[in-house]
Scaffold this motif. Structure first.
Motif, PDB file in Angstrom:
ATOM      1  N   MET A 111       1.817  -0.075 -14.559  1.00 13.77           N
ATOM      2  CA  MET A 111       2.150  -0.642 -15.056  1.00 13.77           C
ATOM      3  C   MET A 111       3.010  -0.198 -16.276  1.00 13.77           C
ATOM      4  O   MET A 111       2.149   0.145 -17.159  1.00 13.77           O
ATOM      5  N   GLU A 112       4.244  -0.603 -16.557  1.00 18.27           N
ATOM      6  CA  GLU A 112       5.514  -0.059 -17.650  1.00 18.27           C
ATOM      7  C   GLU A 112       5.427  -0.853 -18.691  1.00 18.27           C
ATOM      8  O   GLU A 112       5.392  -2.353 -18.796  1.00 18.27           O
ATOM      9  N   VAL A 113       5.735  -1.043 -20.262  1.00 17.09           N
ATOM     10  CA  VAL A 113       5.812  -1.783 -20.655  1.00 17.09           C
ATOM     11  C   VAL A 113       6.767  -1.436 -22.177  1.00 17.09           C
ATOM     12  O   VAL A 113       7.354   0.328 -21.774  1.00 17.09           O
ATOM     13  N   LYS A 114       7.607  -1.825 -22.849  1.00 10.62           N
ATOM     14  CA  LYS A 114       8.725  -1.573 -23.145  1.00 10.62           C
ATOM     15  C   LYS A 114       8.879  -1.837 -24.230  1.00 10.62           C
ATOM     16  O   LYS A 114       9.419  -2.808 -25.243  1.00 10.62           O
ATOM     17  N   LEU A 115       7.978  -1.030 -25.323  1.00 14.04           N
ATOM     18  CA  LEU A 115       8.004  -1.132 -27.203  1.00 14.04           C
ATOM     19  C   LEU A 115       9.555  -0.454 -27.870  1.00 14.04           C
ATOM     20  O   LEU A 115      10.589  -0.702 -27.621  1.00 14.04           O
ATOM     21  N   LEU A 116       8.738   0.937 -26.865  1.00 14.82           N
ATOM     22  CA  LEU A 116       9.413   1.951 -27.443  1.00 14.82           C
ATOM     23  C   LEU A 116      10.829   2.344 -27.111  1.00 14.82           C
ATOM     24  O   LEU A 116      12.165   2.571 -26.698  1.00 14.82           O
ATOM     25  N   THR A 117      10.659   1.800 -25.695  1.00 14.54           N
ATOM     26  CA  THR A 117      11.968   1.572 -24.867  1.00 14.54           C
ATOM     27  C   THR A 117      12.612   0.886 -24.155  1.00 14.54           C
ATOM     28  O   THR A 117      13.713   0.663 -23.478  1.00 14.54           O
ATOM     29  N   ARG A 118      12.747  -0.304 -25.503  1.00  9.47           N
ATOM     30  CA  ARG A 118      13.022  -0.785 -24.950  1.00  9.47           C
ATOM     31  C   ARG A 118      14.578  -1.570 -25.320  1.00  9.47           C
ATOM     32  O   ARG A 118      15.085  -2.549 -24.471  1.00  9.47           O
ATOM     33  N   ASN A 119      15.506  -0.415 -25.697  1.00 10.43           N
ATOM     34  CA  ASN A 119      16.425  -0.740 -26.116  1.00 10.43           C
ATOM     35  C   ASN A 119      17.511   0.619 -24.683  1.00 10.43           C
ATOM     36  O   ASN A 119      19.325   0.317 -24.938  1.00 10.43           O
ATOM     37  N   PHE A 120      16.439   0.975 -23.708  1.00  9.71           N
ATOM     38  CA  PHE A 120      17.399   2.167 -23.546  1.00  9.71           C
ATOM     39  C   PHE A 120      17.888   1.960 -21.826  1.00  9.71           C
ATOM     40  O   PHE A 120      19.219   2.290 -22.182  1.00  9.71           O
ATOM     41  N   ASP A 121      18.068   0.760 -21.399  1.00  9.73           N
ATOM     42  CA  ASP A 121      19.294   0.166 -20.313  1.00  9.73           C
ATOM     43  C   ASP A 121      20.098  -0.700 -21.633  1.00  9.73           C
ATOM     44  O   ASP A 121      21.169  -0.824 -19.813  1.00  9.73           O
ATOM     45  N   ARG A 122      20.188  -0.666 -22.283  1.00  9.03           N
ATOM     46  CA  ARG A 122      21.459  -1.588 -22.700  1.00  9.03           C
ATOM     47  C   ARG A 122      22.416  -0.774 -23.047  1.00  9.03           C
ATOM     48  O   ARG A 122      22.508   0.587 -23.340  1.00  9.03           O
ATOM     49  N   PRO A 123      23.799  -0.933 -23.007  1.00 12.85           N
ATOM     50  CA  PRO A 123      25.516  -0.347 -23.309  1.00 12.85           C
ATOM     51  C   PRO A 123      25.693   0.144 -24.090  1.00 12.85           C
ATOM     52  O   PRO A 123      25.085  -0.449 -25.071  1.00 12.85           O
ATOM     53  N   GLU A 124      25.323   1.793 -24.055  1.00  6.99           N
ATOM     54  CA  GLU A 124      25.896   2.468 -25.582  1.00  6.99           C
ATOM     55  C   GLU A 124      25.167   1.688 -26.669  1.00  6.99           C
ATOM     56  O   GLU A 124      24.893   2.057 -27.705  1.00  6.99           O
ATOM     57  N   SER A 125      23.393   2.419 -25.814  1.00  9.24           N
ATOM     58  CA  SER A 125      22.347   1.767 -26.976  1.00  9.24           C
ATOM     59  C   SER A 125      22.254   2.704 -27.952  1.00  9.24           C
ATOM     60  O   SER A 125      21.525   2.028 -28.976  1.00  9.24           O
ATOM     61  N   THR A 182       4.880  16.984 -48.440  1.00  8.75           N
ATOM     62  CA  THR A 182       5.651  15.916 -47.108  1.00  8.75           C
ATOM     63  C   THR A 182       4.509  15.923 -46.270  1.00  8.75           C
ATOM     64  O   THR A 182       3.254  15.939 -45.742  1.00  8.75           O
ATOM     65  N   VAL A 183       5.586  14.634 -45.680  1.00  7.60           N
ATOM     66  CA  VAL A 183       5.051  13.909 -44.697  1.00  7.60           C
ATOM     67  C   VAL A 183       5.573  14.711 -43.250  1.00  7.60           C
ATOM     68  O   VAL A 183       6.522  14.956 -43.189  1.00  7.60           O
ATOM     69  N   VAL A 184       4.321  15.555 -42.154  1.00  8.08           N
ATOM     70  CA  VAL A 184       5.655  15.780 -41.079  1.00  8.08           C
ATOM     71  C   VAL A 184       4.972  14.525 -39.860  1.00  8.08           C
ATOM     72  O   VAL A 184       4.119  14.434 -39.565  1.00  8.08           O
ATOM     73  N   ASN A 185       5.716  14.280 -39.087  1.00  5.18           N
ATOM     74  CA  ASN A 185       5.491  12.987 -38.125  1.00  5.18           C
ATOM     75  C   ASN A 185       6.474  13.353 -36.542  1.00  5.18           C
ATOM     76  O   ASN A 185       7.807  14.014 -37.218  1.00  5.18           O
ATOM     77  N   ASN A 186       6.002  12.734 -36.336  1.00  3.55           N
ATOM     78  CA  ASN A 186       6.410  13.369 -34.851  1.00  3.55           C
ATOM     79  C   ASN A 186       7.665  11.956 -34.852  1.00  3.55           C
ATOM     80  O   ASN A 186       7.960  11.352 -34.438  1.00  3.55           O
ATOM     81  N   VAL A 187       9.263  12.337 -33.484  1.00  6.53           N
ATOM     82  CA  VAL A 187       9.670  11.315 -33.267  1.00  6.53           C
ATOM     83  C   VAL A 187       9.495  10.233 -33.566  1.00  6.53           C
ATOM     84  O   VAL A 187       9.831   8.790 -33.260  1.00  6.53           O
ATOM     85  N   GLU A 188       8.446  10.560 -31.986  1.00  6.37           N
ATOM     86  CA  GLU A 188       7.882   9.419 -31.243  1.00  6.37           C
ATOM     87  C   GLU A 188       7.475   8.341 -32.240  1.00  6.37           C
ATOM     88  O   GLU A 188       7.295   7.000 -32.588  1.00  6.37           O
ATOM     89  N   THR A 189       6.630   9.011 -32.715  1.00 11.64           N
ATOM     90  CA  THR A 189       5.744   8.221 -34.342  1.00 11.64           C
ATOM     91  C   THR A 189       6.672   7.446 -34.985  1.00 11.64           C
ATOM     92  O   THR A 189       5.915   6.522 -35.545  1.00 11.64           O
ATOM     93  N   ILE A 190       7.351   8.513 -35.022  1.00 10.84           N
ATOM     94  CA  ILE A 190       8.392   6.957 -36.025  1.00 10.84           C
ATOM     95  C   ILE A 190       9.137   6.351 -35.196  1.00 10.84           C
ATOM     96  O   ILE A 190       9.046   5.053 -36.420  1.00 10.84           O
ATOM     97  N   THR A 191       9.444   7.008 -35.020  1.00 12.01           N
ATOM     98  CA  THR A 191      10.105   5.460 -34.143  1.00 12.01           C
ATOM     99  C   THR A 191       9.052   3.729 -33.264  1.00 12.01           C
ATOM    100  O   THR A 191      10.102   3.351 -32.988  1.00 12.01           O
ATOM    101  N   THR A 192       7.483   4.808 -33.602  1.00 12.56           N
ATOM    102  CA  THR A 192       7.290   3.427 -33.179  1.00 12.56           C
ATOM    103  C   THR A 192       6.965   2.270 -34.295  1.00 12.56           C
ATOM    104  O   THR A 192       6.637   1.155 -33.723  1.00 12.56           O
ATOM    105  N   LEU A 193       7.408   2.949 -35.193  1.00 14.86           N
ATOM    106  CA  LEU A 193       7.107   1.658 -36.349  1.00 14.86           C
ATOM    107  C   LEU A 193       8.173   0.697 -36.651  1.00 14.86           C
ATOM    108  O   LEU A 193       7.165  -0.251 -37.040  1.00 14.86           O
TER     109      LEU A 193
END
Ligand SMILES: Cc1cc2nc3c(=O)[nH]c(=O)nc-3n(C[C@H](O)[C@H](O)[C@H](O)COP(=O)(O)O)c2cc1C
Ligand code: SF4
Ligand code: FES
Lengths: 243, 432
Positions: B1-15, B204-215
């Motif tokens: 089962m996949e869900v699309k929170l972070l990847t919700r826009n991946f399939d949009r044209p010129e996302s 300084t806050v160091v956060n991973n790209v995926e962490t930040i993109t979940t916000l």
């Protein structure tokens, strides 16, 4: 354990300490200088601009020489030894002239699992060079690289024309035949578009030295095209993708 | 089962364009965040249970709360886009396909922590992800989402994209900070932790790209909605990048706690060529390896993987089929760590080289039976004895490979060559 060798005795150590001359002082192009000035406003220290400055230098001059180190050291207000330390710490700065097109084949695990070793052998044979080498016509250099964060395209190759801005592309998944076709295609494309102006020379020549940015992108470096999809080698569909 | 929170826009044209992102409802979450007091926003992230996706899994809201509210020196955010852990390629997808979501996440984090300058540290080898990110930052500035008085809210935020020079160790948070400051990327001794004294001397806050993109998703939908995915202790979704011997390698977003079996056999289409799974490295090359049977029994969340003796890490899963030689595999990995050790700590600088040389010799057929104990002894002396955990990252695979596949190592010694009849790899024959 072996006793410590000196650079004179050990070729690997000599390579690690390499620093060569371009034959005379160098300076950034007007565009490069402007980019640098903008960068200085983005960081609280001048030292932080060392790596960005080295990127501009590598684009403009093709590689990092003793003169480039002097130049960056002066501009960023740090000792030349510091700049040299930085240059030698990172893997992407060339300390000798390289081919116009830099080929980096990933030989880390996911690529090895899907045949990187075979692709490497095909590339060596096709180009007639070893890892670290440059073809006699100066067109290609071949290196291995650690995981490129493109393991779904394994085995994957990064293709970069060092003297042009923003053109690094990934090509994969490759097999031997696709790798050979790619080399032929790149050669045709390179012959069709002139190489950037040579960079070596005294400061007075800087006017006709490297035009820097924004150069035309080499056409269709990967089958996805300029800044295109980072997938799909010649004749091969990408098996990867987000699902 | 996949869900699309972070990847919700991946399939949009010129996302990756601002236009597409706004049409998809982008930059709305940020307005919601802005209406909250910073403390309430940090509480929201704490409530969501979001944990860092860069490898260590540290609770994100808690990390932010360590940053002093008042500080005499400027505070910074460093977004960790160094993605170099072998087998990991999820951040590349986020940067290529949804860079504006990264920027919106940065806005949310910076408002919560009171930061006015964020650096995005992008690994030097990245091409397209870097170009797309730079374009997106330019677009966001032009539209007034970044810069002075963001969107008329009286909040200033500068974002600078910084390109690294090529070095795995710059993914380690203090190595990253040193590198950003224009130095060699050699990690610092902690404490002080970056939250207290990080980039340019500031908190300084160091956060991973995926962490930040979940916000943005969490802010828009709320902590309770986020917790509907995943497990009690590992809430939410996680990007897994799967590679190696599977039919469909790629990036998959799954709810945490999904059985590993489902990811490998259903989503990735199973093992290539109809073969079987001999081993599975579930969280990037640095985590202990699982046997195929262990992997088939485990669920993909922080706790289940820890109970199985490994880690979720970065979610970079490498699948190995039954024709793979485990000694050869370990040789490839130890070559990597020996190359990437920054050299500050003796156990790491020497240990990584010894491990590489011992495993090379075993694979080449010149190993002795005492080598296995030597390898285990070296790994014990590397773990917990160094400035950063790269030494552990090199030691954990070595120890787990020898422990779980000991028979294969012994067979190499017995036969005097690789019984899997692998042709010698170039690095085994080349002088090193
Ligand atoms: C050797 C080493 C390499 C690392 N590489 C990365 C990396 O490429 N990307 C990343 O986000 N974190 C990496 N980390 C983890 C970071 O130190 C840090 O924990 C992380 O960026 C924090 O972000 P998070 O809390 O959002 O996960 C690495 C750690 C070590 C020890
Ligand atoms: S553990 Fe290794 S990589 Fe980390 S600081 Fe020490 S020598 Fe450098
Ligand atoms: S192992 Fe080659 S790209 Fe990751």
């Amino acid at each position: 354990m072996q006793p410590f060798a000196t650079p004179a005795e050990d070729p690997a150590l000599r390579e690690a300490c390499r620093l060569e001359s371009m034959g005379g002082p160098v300076a950034f192009s007007a565009a490069g200088q402007a980019e640098l000035e903008r960068l200085f406003t983005r960081y609280p220290t001048r030292e932080a601009v060392v790596v960005p400055a080295l990127w501009i230098a590598q684009r403009e001059f093709g590689w990092i020489s003793a003169e480039v180190i002097t130049l960056v050291s002066g501009l960023c207000g740090v000792a030349p030894s510091h700049v040299y330390g930085v240059v030698s710490f990172y893997t992407m700065f060339h300390r000798r002239p390289r081919g116009r097109i830099h080929l980096q084949l990933c030989t880390n695990l996911s690529c090895q699992l899907r045949g990187a070793e075979h692709v490497l052998n095909c590339l060596r044979e096709k180009l007639g060079i070893e890892l670290g080498g440059t073809t006699a016509d100066g067109l290609f250099s071949l290196d291995e690289v650690e995981c490129l964060a493109a393991c779904e395209l394994a085995p994957v190759l990064q293709v970069t024309e060092t003297r042009r801005a923003e053109n690094d592309s990934l090509v994969g998944p490759l097999d031997g035949e696709a790798a050979r076709i790619l080399i032929d295609e790149l050669r045709v494309q390179a012959e069709a578009s002139p190489a950037p102006v040579a960079s070596v020379g005294p400061v007075a020549d800087s006017a006709h030295r490297c035009p820097g940015v924004p150069g035309d992108m080499p056409t269709n470096m990967s089958s996805g095209g300029v800044r295109g999809v980072t997938s799909g080698g010649p004749g091969r569909a990408s098996s990867g993708g987000a699902h | 089962m996949e869900v699309k929170l972070l990847t919700r826009n991946f399939d949009r044209p010129e996302s990756w364009t601002l236009d597409a992102y706004e049409k998809a409802g982008g930059y709305r979450a940020w307005k919601t965040a802005f209406a909250l007091e910073p403390e309430a926003l940090i509480q929201l992230v704490k409530d969501s249970g979001l944990r860092g996706r860069g490898g260590a899994g540290f609770p994100t809201g808690l990390k932010w709360s360590f940053v002093p509210k008042e500080s005499s020196s400027p505070k910074y955010l460093c977004v960790n886009a160094d993605e170099s852990e072998p087998g990991t390629f999820k951040d590349r997808y986020l940067l290529e396909k949804d860079p504006h979501a990264v920027i919106e996440g940065i806005l949310i984090c910076c408002w919560a922590v009171g930061i006015h300058h964020a650096y995005i540290y992008v690994r030097g080898e990245f091409g397209l992800p870097l170009f797309r990110l730079r374009d997106a930052v330019r677009e966001a500035y032009a539209k007034g989402y970044l810069g002075h008085d963001v969107d008329g809210h009286g909040f200033d935020l500068e974002v600078t994209v910084h390109r690294g020079g090529g070095a795995y160790i710059c993914g380690e948070e203090t190595g990253l900070i040193e590198s950003l400051e224009g130095k060699k990327g050699q990690p610092r001794i902690k404490p002080p932790f970056p939250a207290v004294k990080g980039a340019f001397g500031g908190p300084t806050v160091v956060n991973n790209v995926e962490t930040i993109t979940t916000l943005p998703w969490i802010v828009e939908h709320g902590a309770a909605e986020y917790r509907k995915f995943g497990t009690e202790k590992s809430p939410g979704t996680k990007l897994f990048s799967v590679s190696g011997h599977v039919v469909r390698p790629g990036v998959y977003e799954i709810p945490l706690g999904l059985p590993c079996k489902e990811l490998v056999y259903d989503l990735c289409g199973g093992i290539s060529g109809g073969r079987t799974m001999k081993a599975n490295i579930p969280g990037g090359s640095s985590v202990p390896v699982l046997t195929g049977a262990e992997a088939e029994a485990v669920n993909l969340d922080y706790e289940s993987l820890a109970a199985a003796g490994t880690m979720l890490g970065s979610g970079g899963m490498i699948v190995l089929d039954d024709e793979t030689c485990m000694v050869w595999t370990l040789a490839v990995l130890e070559k990597f760590y020996a190359h990437e050790s920054c050299g500050q700590c003796t156990p790491c600088r020497e240990g990584t080289g010894w491990l590489r040389d011992l495993v090379y010799r075993l694979e080449a057929g010149g190993g002795k039976s005492c080598d296995l104990e030597t390898i285990l002894s070296i790994t014990r002396n590397m773990m917990g004895t160094t400035i950063c955990v790269l030494a552990d990252a090199a030691a954990m695979p070595a120890a787990s490979f020898v422990q779980k596949f000991r028979g294969e190592f012994e067979a190499h010694v017995g036969a005097g060559h690789c019984p899997m009849r692998r042709r010698p790899a170039h690095f085994l024959t080349a002088a090193h």
